[in-house]
Design a protein around this motif. Structure first.
Motif, PDB file in Angstrom:
ATOM      1  N   ALA A  72       0.913  -1.270  -0.089  1.00 49.67           N
ATOM      2  CA  ALA A  72      -0.113   0.174   0.128  1.00 49.67           C
ATOM      3  C   ALA A  72       0.901   1.236   0.128  1.00 49.67           C
ATOM      4  N   GLY A  74       2.498   4.346  -0.866  1.00 49.42           N
ATOM      5  CA  GLY A  74       2.380   5.457  -1.797  1.00 49.42           C
ATOM      6  C   GLY A  74       0.772   5.652  -2.460  1.00 49.42           C
ATOM      7  N   THR A  75       0.026   4.740  -1.881  1.00 49.26           N
ATOM      8  CA  THR A  75      -1.288   4.717  -2.316  1.00 49.26           C
ATOM      9  C   THR A  75      -2.088   5.563  -1.505  1.00 49.26           C
ATOM     10  N   SER A  76      -3.558   5.343  -1.523  1.00 44.77           N
ATOM     11  CA  SER A  76      -4.541   6.233  -0.514  1.00 44.77           C
ATOM     12  C   SER A  76      -4.748   5.341   0.572  1.00 44.77           C
ATOM     13  N   ASP A  78      -2.475   3.930   2.517  1.00 37.78           N
ATOM     14  CA  ASP A  78      -1.234   3.815   3.122  1.00 37.78           C
ATOM     15  C   ASP A  78      -1.212   4.075   4.528  1.00 37.78           C
TER      16      ASP A  78
END
Length: 101
Positions: A72, A74-76, A78
């Motif tokens: 996860a 670097g994603t929303s 995280d």
């Protein structure tokens, strides 16, 4: 960079994505151990065995949570993944402390 129109003889091929960029992470293969439902329904005796199973469950939960956090990154999701990892780390530490005492 300044835009310049390309001449007809100057055609470039599209770049292929690098192997590292297109490589997917391997699936997480964990050993087979009792699920949390099996632990809840098994009963308390022998206590030492149940404590060891609980500590093992918390250990592998922490490993899976670390893997989730890496996926996860670097994603929303995280922040949520890091919260899951923190919770799993605390459960692992409590399981180890229980097994030691």
């Amino acid at each position: 960079k300044v835009w310049v129109p390309k001449s007809e003889g100057h055609m470039r091929r599209a770049k292929k994505p690098s192997a590292a960029a297109s490589a997917r992470r391997p699936l997480l293969h964990t050993p087979k151990f009792p699920s949390s439902l099996d632990l809840a329904n098994a009963g308390p005796f022998p206590v030492e065995k149940r404590m060891a199973e609980m500590a093992t469950h918390a250990y592998y939960l922490f490993g899976s949570a670390k893997y989730l956090s890496q996926l996860a990154a670097g994603t929303s999701g995280d922040v949520l993944a890091r919260n899951v990892e923190l919770f799993a780390r605390q459960a692992d530490a409590a399981g180890r402390a229980m097994a030691r005492n």
